[in-house]
Design an enzyme around this catalytic site. Structure first.
Site, PDB file in Angstrom:
ATOM      1  N   CYS A  38      63.217  33.745  47.815  1.00 17.79           N
ATOM      2  CA  CYS A  38      64.265  33.810  46.803  1.00 17.79           C
ATOM      3  C   CYS A  38      64.700  35.266  46.584  1.00 17.79           C
ATOM      4  CB  CYS A  38      63.791  33.124  45.520  1.00 17.79           C
ATOM      5  SG  CYS A  38      65.118  32.679  44.373  1.00 17.79           S
ATOM      6  N   HIS A  41      61.259  27.676  47.562  1.00 22.96           N
ATOM      7  CA  HIS A  41      59.968  28.203  47.111  1.00 22.96           C
ATOM      8  C   HIS A  41      58.797  27.385  47.671  1.00 22.96           C
ATOM      9  CE1 HIS A  41      61.296  31.080  43.918  1.00 22.96           C
ATOM     10  NE2 HIS A  41      62.394  30.341  43.969  1.00 22.96           N
ATOM     11  N   GLU A  92      55.719  28.232  47.611  1.00 24.31           N
ATOM     12  CA  GLU A  92      54.561  28.417  46.731  1.00 24.31           C
ATOM     13  C   GLU A  92      54.567  27.448  45.556  1.00 24.31           C
ATOM     14  OE1 GLU A  92      57.693  30.985  44.745  1.00 24.31           O
ATOM     15  OE2 GLU A  92      57.215  30.248  46.753  1.00 24.31           O
TER      16      GLU A  92
END
Length: 222
Positions: free
Chosen positions: A87, A195, A197
């Site tokens: 990002c 994302h 994660e």
């Protein structure tokens, strides 16, 4: 594997990345403040998190790309150390010249925050070895400036060299050729707007992101 998460003023996904790296590698990463001038010794992976570094002033990632630690990140990438920017981290990597192109305002001029469908374009990179080429996966996005843009020659080169790692499988932000993530020519730097994660355990709604970190760990350890 010894890893590091770079923290900038306005980062808000640094802990998410730290948790993902700790869970997969079994070792908490070093949290490196942007004002530092050196990375820890024997670093095996560098991660640049999402967020709104410097409040997105000037351009997203433009000020952070001039932070002292980024010079050390660029040097480490040149030595072959894997670097992932997620990002805002992707925006910083383009501003620092580690990846081509730029991230522009979303085509609808709206902040997009939801899970999106992606396809794995190249499963032969250090970051995508746990996926199948063409596989459809899901990861969340949360951005206002995720519209990947580059000139036609650059886009053709990225595609011709197999440097598109992920594409959007649905309309998200207007990115050129639906590009969601790319790697550098050497294959050790990945920038992506989704994302991974935030998709590493079943409580997140899926584990498609976890495989990125697991595959990277295998590659680095090999």
């Amino acid at each position: 594997m010894k890893s590091a998460v770079i923290v900038f003023p306005g980062s808000n996904c640094d802990r998410d990345l730290a948790v993902a790296l700790r869970d997969v590698t079994g070792r908490a990463p070093a949290m490196v403040w942007h004002g530092e001038s050196a990375l820890p010794d024997d670093i095996g992976l560098i991660a640049l998190p999402g967020g709104f570094s410097y409040g997105d002033y000037l351009r997203c990632g433009a000020i952070s790309a001039r932070s002292p630690i980024v010079a050390a990140v660029v040097a480490a990438a040149g030595r072959g150390v894997p670097v992932i920017g997620v990002c805002n981290g992707f925006q910083i990597l383009t501003e620092a010249g580690l990846l081509p192109g730029a991230l522009m305002r979303n085509s609808g001029l709206d902040f997009v925050c939801r899970d999106v469908a992606l396809t794995v374009d190249n499963s032969q990179t250090a970051f995508t070895s746990r996926y199948e080429a063409g596989e459809r996966i899901s990861m969340p996005v949360a951005h206002h400036d995720g519209n990947y843009s580059a000139d036609a020659e650059t886009l053709d080169r990225l595609e011709g060299e197999g440097r598109v790692a992920f594409r959007y499988a649905e309309p998200v932000n207007g990115s050129a050729r639906a590009i969601a993530g790319i790697v550098n020519a050497a294959g050790n730097v990945l920038g992506m707007m989704p994302h991974p994660e935030r998709m590493i355990e079943t409580g997140h709604g899926g584990t498609d992101g976890r495989r990125l970190f697991e595959g990277l760990l295998e590659t680095v350890a090999a």
